[in-house]
Design a protein around this motif. Structure first.
Motif, short mmCIF file in Angstrom:
data_model
loop_
_atom_site.label_atom_id
_atom_site.label_comp_id
_atom_site.label_asym_id
_atom_site.label_seq_id
_atom_site.Cartn_x
_atom_site.Cartn_y
_atom_site.Cartn_z
N ILE A 11 6.72 14.40 57.53
CA ILE A 11 5.55 13.72 56.98
C ILE A 11 4.66 14.78 56.34
O ILE A 11 4.31 15.78 56.97
N ASP A 13 1.24 15.53 55.38
CA ASP A 13 -0.15 15.13 55.61
C ASP A 13 -0.99 15.67 54.46
O ASP A 13 -1.04 16.88 54.25
N SER A 14 -1.66 14.77 53.75
CA SER A 14 -2.43 15.19 52.58
C SER A 14 -3.90 14.79 52.72
O SER A 14 -4.21 13.61 52.84
N ARG A 15 -4.74 15.79 52.68
CA ARG A 15 -6.18 15.54 52.72
C ARG A 15 -6.65 15.39 51.27
O ARG A 15 -7.34 16.25 50.72
N GLN A 44 -2.32 4.22 52.53
CA GLN A 44 -2.28 5.45 53.33
C GLN A 44 -0.98 6.22 53.19
O GLN A 44 -0.95 7.41 53.47
N TYR A 45 0.12 5.54 52.82
CA TYR A 45 1.45 6.15 52.85
C TYR A 45 2.20 5.91 51.55
O TYR A 45 2.13 4.83 50.97
N GLN A 60 1.24 11.03 53.64
CA GLN A 60 0.21 10.18 54.24
C GLN A 60 -1.15 10.81 54.06
O GLN A 60 -1.30 12.03 54.14
N LYS A 61 -2.13 9.96 53.76
CA LYS A 61 -3.52 10.43 53.64
C LYS A 61 -4.06 10.68 55.03
O LYS A 61 -3.89 9.86 55.93
N VAL A 62 -4.72 11.83 55.19
CA VAL A 62 -5.29 12.22 56.49
C VAL A 62 -6.69 12.78 56.31
O VAL A 62 -7.09 13.15 55.20
N SER A 66 -4.53 19.55 55.34
CA SER A 66 -3.17 19.23 54.91
C SER A 66 -2.16 20.11 55.63
O SER A 66 -2.42 21.29 55.89
N HIS A 69 4.33 17.83 59.09
CA HIS A 69 4.77 17.70 60.48
C HIS A 69 6.07 16.92 60.53
O HIS A 69 6.43 16.23 59.59
#
Length: 127
Positions: A11, A13-15, A44-45, A60-62, A66, A69
């Motif tokens: 995944i 993770d993208s801020r 979100q995904y 996925q937006k987090v 960033s 994982h």
């Protein structure tokens, strides 16, 4: 009681507020097609297709920094979490239907429900 688990995928993770731009970047960088730019319908995904080994890869937006994982999928979340805790992992948070965990070295990963077997190698059996 025996249970099964295996690597589910990775995944990203993208801020970022712009999931579409982030997904297009990773699509071009990895040579993968964006199969679903709004997986789950929440904005979100973004899910990719054509991933080697039929692994699951998505952006996925987090809200946290960033990072990338991995996910471990299992047919028994509680048993897999307990097995990983015995190895030194710790629980971070329960989200929707999976656990965010932390390895002894600080790496984050998730324990998620086992997806349908679609020709991927059989998961490992833990007795």
């Amino acid at each position: 009681m025996a249970h099964h688990s295996r690597l589910a995928g990775f995944i990203i993770d993208s801020r970022s507020d712009d999931l579409d731009t982030t997904a297009r970047f990773w699509s071009a960088a990895l040579g993968l097609r964006v199969a679903d730019p709004d997986s789950g319908g929440t904005g979100q995904y973004a899910e990719f297709a054509g991933v080697p080994g039929d692994l699951h890869v998505e952006v996925q937006k987090v809200d946290h920094p960033s990072r990338v994982h991995l996910d471990i999928e299992t047919d028994d979340i509680d048993a897999e979490v307990a097995r990983l805790e015995a190895l030194g992992a710790t629980r971070v948070a329960f989200v929707k239907r999976w656990w965010v965990m932390q390895a002894p070295d600080g790496q984050r990963f998730c324990v998620v429900p086992l997806r349908d077997d679609n020709g991927r190698p059989a998961p490992h059996r833990w007795d």
